[in-house]
Every structure is written in C-alpha cells, then in structure tokens.
Design an enzyme around this catalytic site. Structure first.
Site, PDB file in Angstrom:
ATOM      1  CD  GLU A   1      -2.835   0.396   1.909  1.00  0.00           C
ATOM      2  OE1 GLU A   1      -4.394   0.199   1.769  1.00  0.00           O
ATOM      3  OE2 GLU A   1      -3.062   0.348   3.304  1.00  0.00           O
TER       4      GLU A   1
ATOM      5  CG  HIS B   1       7.560 -29.794   0.691  1.00  0.00           C
ATOM      6  ND1 HIS B   1       7.727 -31.369   0.615  1.00  0.00           N
ATOM      7  CD2 HIS B   1       7.732 -29.168   2.245  1.00  0.00           C
ATOM      8  CE1 HIS B   1       8.177 -31.467   0.988  1.00  0.00           C
ATOM      9  NE2 HIS B   1       9.009 -30.318   2.790  1.00  0.00           N
TER      10      HIS B   1
ATOM     11  CE  LYS C   1     -10.573   2.796   3.174  1.00  0.00           C
ATOM     12  NZ  LYS C   1     -10.271   3.746   3.952  1.00  0.00           N
TER      13      LYS C   1
HETATM   14  O1  PA5 Z   1      -3.296   1.842   6.125  1.00  0.00           O
HETATM   15  C1  PA5 Z   1      -4.289   1.839   6.881  1.00  0.00           C
HETATM   16  O2  PA5 Z   1      -4.242   3.558   6.187  1.00  0.00           O
HETATM   17  C2  PA5 Z   1      -5.656   1.079   6.378  1.00  0.00           C
HETATM   18  O3  PA5 Z   1      -5.215   0.268   5.941  1.00  0.00           O
HETATM   19  C3  PA5 Z   1      -6.603   1.642   7.215  1.00  0.00           C
HETATM   20  O4  PA5 Z   1      -5.544   1.162   8.594  1.00  0.00           O
HETATM   21  C4  PA5 Z   1      -7.949   0.903   7.309  1.00  0.00           C
HETATM   22  O5  PA5 Z   1      -8.500   1.800   5.373  1.00  0.00           O
HETATM   23  C5  PA5 Z   1      -8.740   0.993   8.230  1.00  0.00           C
HETATM   24  O6  PA5 Z   1      -9.097   2.066   8.579  1.00  0.00           O
HETATM   25  P1  PA5 Z   1      -9.161   2.937   9.807  1.00  0.00           P
HETATM   26  O7  PA5 Z   1      -8.499   2.568  10.883  1.00  0.00           O
HETATM   27  O8  PA5 Z   1      -9.496   4.966   9.442  1.00  0.00           O
HETATM   28  O9  PA5 Z   1     -10.186   2.038   9.881  1.00  0.00           O
END
Ligand code: PA5
Length: 470
Positions: free
Chosen positions: A307, A336, A449
């Site tokens: 990410e 394996h 989202k």
């Molecule tokens: O790394 C990130 O920003 C995301 O993986 C968030 O942690 C995830 O979308 C959860 O977001 P939030 O903490 O606002 O619920």
C-alpha cells in the site's frame, strides 16, 4: 561485503546472494553497493532528507518508540491493562487493515500458538475480527456468549482512526447493540476504542457514549501504527512485554539514522530491493519466514510494502507504475508448494528469508527406529532440520540464479520483533523516496470504498450508485 550488522541492533541482514557474484546476471554489481559506490552516496542524501522529515507530518511514527509520545502511550495502555487485569477471559479486536494486522502479527509472533486454548493462561484470549465475513464474526461471538452471555469477562477493542471504515463500523454497531442488550447502561465498561484523539466519527461516538479511548496519534497512518496504541493495547492486555518491544524498535530506529549504507539496515534493505526491482526486474518480493511464529508478520509486511509503494508516478516521460508485489510463503512448508515456481518459473522474484538462530524450544528426534532410510534424522532435532532446510533452499535458489537475502533473528523476542517492524517501516520510507512515491497515501483504495458506500445506500453517493448499476 554488503552484510549489515550493527552493534545497536541484533537482527542481521545478509544480502550477499543478491549480488552478481552469487546469482550472476540476475544480481547487482557489487560496485553499486560498494562503500564508495553510487548507492552509498545516495544513502547519504536520502538519510539527510529523512532526517529533516523525521517526526514531522506523516513521519511522526518514527518517534513512537521514544520520548514523550512513547511515555504517554505506554502509560495510557498500561493503565487500561491494569484496570482489567484478572477480569477478562476474552479480548476482541474489531478493526481492519492497519488497524488489525499489527495486532495479529504481534500476537502470533510473541504469544504461543495455543494461547487461546491454554487452560493455565494468565491473560485473556485474543480474537481479531478483521473482516465483514459473517461466519467468523458469528462463530466467535457465539463461542464467547456461550461462556459469557453478559460479557462480564469480555472486552471489545474497536480500532479505527476514522470511525468510518465500513467493515469496522458495521461490526461496532452489532457489538454495541449486543452489549447494550446484555448490560444496559453499564455496557460502556466493556468497550474501548482506539481512534483519532480529536476528530472523526468514532471520536464523536465515544465522547457521546462515554467509551474509554486511546489515541491513534496524528501523523501515524494505519500501516505505520503497530507500535502505537493500535498494536500495543492487545499486546498489553494479552501479556506481551511492550516496553521491550519498543526498546527494540527504538534501537533499530537509531541504527537506521546512520548515513553509512553499510551501517543502516533499512537503507541497505531498501536499496537492494529497489535496485533489484529497477535494474533486474525482480518486482515480486517473497517473504519466507522459516518460523511459523513469523508467518503472520509477513501479512503485516505485505500491507506496508504494497500500500505504501504501489503507486502511479507521473514523470516527464509519462506515467509509470511503481511498487512491488509482496508475497508470503512459509519455510519449510512451502518448499513443497512454491519452490518449484521460485526456481524454475519467471525469474522476477527476490526472496526475503526470515531465519531464527535459536528457537525458544527445540524438539529432539529420538533414536532407535533402526530404519536406514531415516537414520540421518535420528538424534537430531526439528530446529536443526528446519535450519538445514532454509540453507538448502537458499543454496538451491542461488544455484538457479534467484536473488535472495536473509534477515536473521537471534531469537524471536519482543525486542527483535520491535526491531523488525521498525526496520521495515524505515525501509519503506527509503523505498518511497527511491521510487518517487508518497509512501503515506493510498488514493487507489478510495474508489472501492466509495463504491461500497454507494452500493450500501450512503447519502451523497447516488451518482456513483447510478454508474455502478448501469
Ligand atoms: O493503512 C491504512 O491506512 C489502512 O489500512 C487503514 O488502517 C484501514 O483502512 C482502516 O482504517 P481506519 O483505522 O480509519 O478504520
């Protein structure tokens, strides 16, 4: 030799088998990494840049293991752990992505595999519900309510910086409703939230309902938050030593401030992986722990690496696509399953072995069977076998000219795990600069989202819903 071992840290990084001296035309020219070479010069510049942003903006995570931020977090987290000490059988974390993966990784690395099953456990079981899948949710809550229908011995920890993440919000609504029905007005003592200290939907809900909260600090994004209260709270509640975890992270963070490429494991790790990607086309990065305890650390790492670095780059020569595809594998199990591909499939991978020098326990293999074919195992041990398997796979991959490196844990302890997490976080910051991407945003996650909001009927998303339905 580009083997980075620093006195301030005890993890070691061995990148020798990423060089052309080991894997021929699939490796890096050793001159690139030489103390007077271009990567060493680049590391000086990048380290100076990171030094300027360290502790500011979205790099406040670099201060999580030291100073006032650490003290405040540890004090607040321990106060909650002490308040509930001896009162709980179950801790249930509700969160997703960066709000869950650190908890899962830390628990599996530092508590026994059988933690939740142990009868003589001194600390509660931990369940992390990190999906909107009704089956694990229903099964987990069904199990808990069969033992503890009023949630007298269960604490829910909802972790969401924004409070608007659909999966976590949905779980929160269900749990809040269950708690209210079971406990009425006193339900607030069975739910705590880790969220933004000032703003956001979860903040407002907590303030209104009187839920106790811990902060997701400003400047700490989800995937960089495992060493904040986001990851610390489940550790403290479930008996993991958070002081030592943070000591390890702090030691690594200091080592990773060195301008000397060969003394800075994060700069070296990022340099080797980015160079292998850009010069040699090794764009698939496989993390392969030879330790089950570290397998779910690879899930935490996958999010961080994917990410943070997988981004469109718009340059003078047009658009390019940065990033590496992180894959997890488990040694020796996946020998394996995957190693055939890794040796003879596309040579587009860099393998990142995680090795443990000394396991907390070893199991001897008994003698006396008298079967010649198995005699080589007799009198040895499982750890010795696993170690041999790692060396053998490393050898076999190198023979096939597949670059591979090893991060060695002397032991898996809170200290070395803290080092490991900080190592990768700083390496991600370096890699972001090297690739020319913002490691701290995730613009491509947004459309999905918003489309979910549209499909679920959230006001304001009607146009998008129309597009989806057409
Ligand atoms: O790394 C990130 O920003 C995301 O993986 C968030 O942690 C995830 O979308 C959860 O977001 P939030 O903490 O606002 O619920």
């Amino acid at each position: 030799m580009p083997t980075t071992t620093t006195s301030a840290t005890t993890l070691t990084l061995d990148t020798d088998r990423c060089l052309s001296t080991a894997v021929h035309d699939h490796g890096l020219d050793p001159d690139v990494l030489a103390p007077s070479g271009p990567a060493a010069a680049a590391a000086v510049v990048l380290t100076q840049r990171l030094e300027k942003t360290r502790g500011t903006g979205w790099e406040r995570w670099r201060l999580l293991a030291e100073g006032a931020m650490r003290e405040d977090h540890v004090k607040a987290v321990k106060a909650i752990a002490e308040k509930y000490a001896g009162q709980l059988d179950n801790v249930v974390v509700l969160g997703i992505g960066g709000s869950a993966l650190g908890n899962i990784a830390l628990q599996s690395a530092l508590n026994p595999l059988t933690h939740n099953l142990m009868r003589d456990r001194n600390h509660p079981r931990l369940f992390v519900l990190d999906n909107a899948d009704p089956i694990p949710f229903h099964q987990t809550l069904g199990f808990i309510t069969s033992e503890d229908p009023r949630f007298d011995r269960t604490l829910f920890v909802v972790i969401s910086k924004s409070g608007e993440t659909a999966e976590t919000a949905a779980q929160f609504l269900i749990v809040r409703d269950m708690l209210q029905k079971a406990r009425g007005d006193s339900h607030a003592d069975r739910l705590i939230a880790v969220t933004d200290p000032e703003k956001g939907t979860m903040r407002r809900l907590c303030d209104a309902a009187g839920y106790e909260t811990l902060p997701v600090p400003e400047g700490v994004g989800g995937r960089f938050s495992a060493l904040s209260p986001v990851g610390l709270i489940s550790c403290a509640l479930c008996g993991i030593d958070i002081d030592t975890l943070l000591d390890g992270a702090a030691a690594m963070e200091q080592a990773c401030r060195s301008e000397d490429l060969h003394a800075n494991p994060a700069a070296m790790l990022a340099t080797v992986l980015v160079e292998l990607g850009q010069r040699q086309g090794k764009t698939v990065h496989v993390m392969m722990p030879y330790a089950n305890q570290l397998y779910l650390m690879a899930d935490w790492w996958r999010q961080l690496w994917a990410e943070s670095l997988g981004k469109i780059v718009k340059g003078v020569q047009g658009v390019t696509y940065a990033g590496f595809t992180p894959v997890k594998a488990l040694g020796a199990t996946d020998q394996h399953s995957q190693v055939q591909l890794y040796r003879e499939g596309p040579n587009d991978k860099a393998i990142i072995f995680l090795e443990v020098e000394t396991f907390a326990t070893d199991v001897a293999i008994p003698t006396g069977l008298g079967e010649d074919a198995l005699a080589y195992l007799e009198g040895s041990s499982l750890a010795t076998l696993l170690s041999a398997e790692k060396r053998a796979t490393e050898f076999a991959l190198t023979e096939s000219r597949r670059p591979n490196l090893t991060i060695k844990f002397p032991e898996v302890t809170p200290h070395t795990v803290g080092q490991f997490m900080m190592l990768w976080q700083v390496a991600t910051a370096y890699a972001g600069l090297m690739l020319g991407v913002d490691a701290y945003d995730q613009p491509a996650v947004e459309l999905g989202k918003k489309a979910t909001f549209a499909l679920m009927g959230k006001p304001g998303f009607e146009v998008l819903r129309g597009r989806l339905e057409s």
